[in-house]
Design an enzyme around this catalytic site. Sequence first.
Site, short mmCIF file in Angstrom:
data_model
loop_
_atom_site.label_atom_id
_atom_site.label_comp_id
_atom_site.label_asym_id
_atom_site.label_seq_id
_atom_site.Cartn_x
_atom_site.Cartn_y
_atom_site.Cartn_z
N GLY A 1 0.83 -1.20 0.00
CA GLY A 1 0.00 0.00 0.00
C GLY A 1 0.86 1.24 0.00
CD GLN B 1 4.87 4.72 5.13
OE1 GLN B 1 6.02 4.47 4.83
NE2 GLN B 1 4.46 5.93 5.46
CB SER C 1 -0.97 -4.52 -4.44
OG SER C 1 -1.81 -3.57 -3.81
CG HIS D 1 2.00 2.30 13.90
ND1 HIS D 1 2.43 3.18 14.88
CD2 HIS D 1 0.65 2.19 14.07
CE1 HIS D 1 1.40 3.58 15.60
NE2 HIS D 1 0.32 2.98 15.14
CG ASP E 1 1.73 7.37 14.56
OD1 ASP E 1 2.31 8.15 13.78
OD2 ASP E 1 0.84 6.59 14.18
CD GLU F 1 -2.17 7.99 13.25
OE1 GLU F 1 -1.33 7.49 12.49
OE2 GLU F 1 -2.95 7.30 13.94
#
Length: 328
Positions: free
Chosen positions: A23, A25, A50, A104, A187, A191
């Site tokens: 995706g 990243q 993908s 993450h 993070d 957000e």
Amino acid sequence: MIYDDDADLKLLDGKTVAIIGYGSQGHAHALNLKDSGVSVVVGLREDSSSVAHAREQGLEVLSVVEAASRGDLVMILAPDELHHQVWEDMRDGIAPGNMLLFGHGFSVHYKEVEPPTEVDVALVAPKGPGHLVRRQFTEGSGVPGLIAVHQDATGNARALALAYAKGIGCTRGGVIETSFKDETETDLFGEQAVLCGGASELVQAGFQTLVEAGYDPEMAYFECLHELKLIADLMYEKGLAGMRFSISNTAEYGDYTRGKRVITEDTRANMRQILKEIQSGDFAREWIAENRAGQENFKRMRAEQAAGQIEDVGRELRSHMDWIKPSF
């Protein structure tokens, strides 16, 4: 801050990096590493949309299990909510002494993924969306990032994580060393309270206030959404003081005297509560439960937000702005 000279890309020589997911990243990491001379494979489901895209860009695509088995370093860049299932599918392919990487810290910090003790576990997190990670790399610069080592089974985890960060361009912009806990909690807070949740609600509230007062929706859109990028770019380039230097004295005075009437002590109290919910794991449990229940509420909220007046007005106005090029 850690920069290019502090990282050794040669540590990846002779190793294969498996990128799980392609995706925002995933595509940036895979292509940047490939351009840095690193051997890369991409792990995707056979029915993933993908697959063709990754192959068109010259990447070898394997199943998730095969990619995990091939990789000496395996970076999981699937969405957070899929990590538990992805890990269950690929865990047998992670050999002792290999490295498991994350973009993450959510799934490790909240124990959705619990790696075995004999593998290195680290975080390399660019502080920007994937299309920017890719674009800045191709332009010769890089998005700053974070690294963290959760588990150092080989004694070489930090050096390998830095090599990976250099391969995707983060050490060009500068890397900060942190922990999975701090990366995850800051993070999520950024957000929810500022970048996405806070900014989106502020934009919509401003737009609605002007429209309800009888002003043209197009004017309200320009004032409350379109111009936000100009201000954000000034902050990005010069900080808050530099932004205030660049705007009019009238705007600067309004900033000082009215901003605190919008962001009140009640707002700050709500921010502290949001942070507590992140720190306690309440938000994580809520989001995990939402996904296991089929994302019904999430999908409903997404549809409701996409149907708002500000979206209709913006779509029409942007259709006449040929200079705005979609980033993805």
